[in-house]
Scaffold this active site. Structure first.
Site, PDB file in Angstrom:
ATOM      1  N   CYS A 181     -66.204-107.977 -93.345  1.00  0.00           N
ATOM      2  CA  CYS A 181     -65.374-107.050 -92.382  1.00  0.00           C
ATOM      3  C   CYS A 181     -64.092-107.508 -92.267  1.00  0.00           C
ATOM      4  CB  CYS A 181     -66.425-106.919 -91.264  1.00  0.00           C
ATOM      5  SG  CYS A 181     -65.673-105.707 -89.741  1.00  0.00           S
ATOM      6  N   CYS A 184     -64.161-108.316 -87.828  1.00  0.00           N
ATOM      7  CA  CYS A 184     -64.950-109.643 -87.359  1.00  0.00           C
ATOM      8  C   CYS A 184     -64.911-110.629 -88.629  1.00  0.00           C
ATOM      9  CB  CYS A 184     -66.238-109.365 -86.719  1.00  0.00           C
ATOM     10  SG  CYS A 184     -67.526-108.558 -88.204  1.00  0.00           S
ATOM     11  N   CYS A 199     -58.057 -95.085 -98.507  1.00  0.00           N
ATOM     12  CA  CYS A 199     -57.808 -96.476 -99.170  1.00  0.00           C
ATOM     13  C   CYS A 199     -58.829 -97.154 -99.607  1.00  0.00           C
ATOM     14  CB  CYS A 199     -56.919 -97.383 -97.853  1.00  0.00           C
ATOM     15  SG  CYS A 199     -57.987 -97.700 -96.565  1.00  0.00           S
ATOM     16  N   CYS A 273     -53.305 -72.774 -67.637  1.00  0.00           N
ATOM     17  CA  CYS A 273     -53.887 -71.849 -66.887  1.00  0.00           C
ATOM     18  C   CYS A 273     -54.147 -72.322 -65.413  1.00  0.00           C
ATOM     19  CB  CYS A 273     -55.267 -71.360 -67.509  1.00  0.00           C
ATOM     20  SG  CYS A 273     -56.187 -70.035 -66.534  1.00  0.00           S
ATOM     21  N   CYS A 304     -44.735 -69.540 -60.677  1.00  0.00           N
ATOM     22  CA  CYS A 304     -45.318 -69.795 -59.497  1.00  0.00           C
ATOM     23  C   CYS A 304     -46.972 -70.044 -59.495  1.00  0.00           C
ATOM     24  CB  CYS A 304     -45.128 -68.756 -58.445  1.00  0.00           C
ATOM     25  SG  CYS A 304     -45.649 -67.111 -58.889  1.00  0.00           S
ATOM     26  N   CYS A 315     -41.117 -64.635 -57.207  1.00  0.00           N
ATOM     27  CA  CYS A 315     -42.100 -65.277 -56.768  1.00  0.00           C
ATOM     28  C   CYS A 315     -42.158 -65.817 -55.331  1.00  0.00           C
ATOM     29  CB  CYS A 315     -41.944 -66.741 -57.662  1.00  0.00           C
ATOM     30  SG  CYS A 315     -42.178 -66.373 -59.420  1.00  0.00           S
ATOM     31  N   CYS A 388     -25.631 -84.773 -14.505  1.00  0.00           N
ATOM     32  CA  CYS A 388     -25.921 -85.895 -15.008  1.00  0.00           C
ATOM     33  C   CYS A 388     -26.501 -85.809 -16.552  1.00  0.00           C
ATOM     34  CB  CYS A 388     -26.802 -86.845 -14.282  1.00  0.00           C
ATOM     35  SG  CYS A 388     -28.529 -86.432 -13.857  1.00  0.00           S
ATOM     36  N   CYS A 393     -36.986 -80.644 -18.985  1.00  0.00           N
ATOM     37  CA  CYS A 393     -37.271 -79.486 -19.806  1.00  0.00           C
ATOM     38  C   CYS A 393     -38.134 -78.540 -19.326  1.00  0.00           C
ATOM     39  CB  CYS A 393     -37.852 -79.840 -21.433  1.00  0.00           C
ATOM     40  SG  CYS A 393     -38.314 -78.461 -22.380  1.00  0.00           S
ATOM     41  N   CYS A 423     -27.477 -96.205 -23.785  1.00  0.00           N
ATOM     42  CA  CYS A 423     -26.751 -95.219 -22.891  1.00  0.00           C
ATOM     43  C   CYS A 423     -26.378 -95.885 -21.452  1.00  0.00           C
ATOM     44  CB  CYS A 423     -27.917 -94.280 -22.514  1.00  0.00           C
ATOM     45  SG  CYS A 423     -28.420 -93.260 -24.117  1.00  0.00           S
TER      46      CYS A 423
END
Length: 442
Positions: A181, A184, A199, A273, A304, A315, A388, A393, A423
């Site tokens: 072989c 091996c 071959c 696909c 897309c 798209c 100030c 909010c 600040c």
């Protein structure tokens, strides 16, 4: 009219001949296990024909006019010897011989038959063994046939018979030899080895199976060739037939799928696909949207990935439009072809609107950062008209107008009194100071 003495003599001769025939046939069957007998003093045996020299057989090619297909072989289809032992054999009558062959001319068969009958004429005794051995010894030279033979145009079936015989005989010779072989370096019987067709190099089946299996699983398709280092420099990859013989049909199919996918991925006009259950290849014309899956016939947009919506329909936008606008603007400066592809994909008017919208959003964001502040809770932009920098909010969040940090409701001004705060001492910062502060964040 036979007298009693003559009757006894004849009966004795018949008994002697029958005993001689039985002994001869028993001996022949022990020597030639392939010998077939029908119980009526008839039998047949196959004579293999293998030669030391190479013979060249020419057959007209039916597919191409005036073309000759030549086969080099050392193995011929076996000839069949049939014999019939007449009454009086072996002492008074010779056996009757028939030779059957698909390739040996009738003239040579008659010559061989006459030679076997002459063996009996010389000794008037049992000659079946000598006749068979005569054929076997003559078979080593293909019965004195010429080294080059030409067969008629209607010999296609005979050509296939020669090819099959040579392949089978070569395999038997290979299996009976011992090989080292190349992987091996252990010695193995030919039955446990595989010889590459292109071959002729030989390796044990286990080593080749393990090596080629890894090459397929890891996608190393260029290594699917002879393992000999010098041979591998010029050798092409294995044929699919050889591959299946070594690694089996499942890995051979896996190789074909991976190789096909690799070739498709290198083709700019091939997309895949979008159906998860299919994901087959689909071909499109260069720069066009329409693609049709070659596997499930699904028509879809190659840009897309949605089902086909026509060339005139743009798209649908997916993901961050800012990234798309940045990509479009970059392509306009560096790659006009890709910019044109995006225009085909989404539509030029839509892209122009997106560019305008993104620019307006960026301008609004810049204004909000310079002149206002976003609530850290609800992201609402809050503008300070007077007072100030402590902002409340509409959602009830207390935060700093300068940096947007949360302020403690119980003591919001500690943020402005802490020397470590950005600040510090800027509770009543002017709009100009606010802009200078915010410019550091742009």
């Amino acid at each position: 009219m036979l007298v009693p003495c003559e009757i006894m003599t004849r009966k004795t001769l018949i008994d002697e001949n029958r005993e001689l025939i039985n002994d001869e046939l028993v001996a022949l069957q022990s020597i030639y296990p392939e010998l077939e007998l029908d119980g009526n003093n008839c039998g047949r045996v196959s004579i293999p024909v293998s030669t030391e020299d190479t013979f060249y057989l020419s057959f007209p090619d039916l597919k191409r006019t005036n073309n000759i297909d030549t086969i080099a072989t050392k193995h011929f289809p076996a000839i069949e010897l049939e014999f019939f032992l007449r009454e009086g054999y072996p002492q008074k009558s010779p056996p009757v011989f028939f030779l059957k062959s698909s390739w040996l001319p009738m003239r040579q068969r008659r010559t061989l038959t006459s030679s076997m009958v002459r063996l009996w004429n010389e000794i008037h005794d049992c000659v079946l063994f000598d006749a068979i051995e005569l054929l076997r010894s003559s078979a080593s030279s293909a019965f004195q046939s010429p080294k080059e033979m030409v067969f008629p145009s209607d010999s296609e079936s005979l050509k296939q018979e020669f090819l099959t015989t040579d392949k089978h005989a070569s395999l038997m010779d290979f299996e009976n030899r011992t090989f080292t072989c190349l992987i091996c370096f252990d010695n193995f019987s030919g039955k446990d080895c595989f010889r590459l067709a292109r071959c002729g190099h030989v390796c044990c089946k286990q080593c080749l199976t393990d090596y080629y299996s890894v090459c397929i699983e890891e996608g190393m398709f260029t290594q699917l060739k002879c393992v000999d280092l010098e041979c591998a420099k010029t050798a092409s990859i294995l044929t699919l037939e050889e591959m299946e013989m070594i690694v089996g049909p499942e890995l051979r199919k896996r190789f074909q799928e991976l190789d096909e996918k690799r070739r498709y991925e290198n083709d700019a006009n091939i997309v895949f696909c979008p159906r998860k259950s299919c994901q087959g290849p689909a071909r499109r014309d260069p720069g066009q949207k329409l693609a049709i899956c070659l596997k499930c016939d699904f028509a879809f947009c190659s840009f897309c990935q949605a089902s086909w919506h026509g060339d005139l329909s743009a798209c649908k936008l997916q993901g961050d439009s800012k990234k798309l606008v940045k990509m479009y603007l970059d392509y306009q400066e560096s790659d006009a072809d890709k910019a044109e592809e995006l225009e085909k994909r989404y539509g030029k008017r839509i892209l122009d609107k997106l560019v305008e919208q993104v620019k307006n959003d960026e301008e609004a964001e810049r204004w909000a950062l310079l002149n206002g502040q976003r609530c850290p809770t609800c992201d609402r932009v809050v503008e300070r008209i007077d007072g100030c920098c402590h902002m409340i909010c509409l959602c009830g969040t207390h935060f700093c107008f300068l940096c947007g940090a949360y302020l403690m409701e119980a003591n919001p001004y500690i943020h402005f009194n802490d020397p470590m705060s950005t600040c510090y001492a800027m509770l009543f910062a002017s709009p100009e100071e606010k802009q200078r502060f915010s410019e550091n964040w742009l």
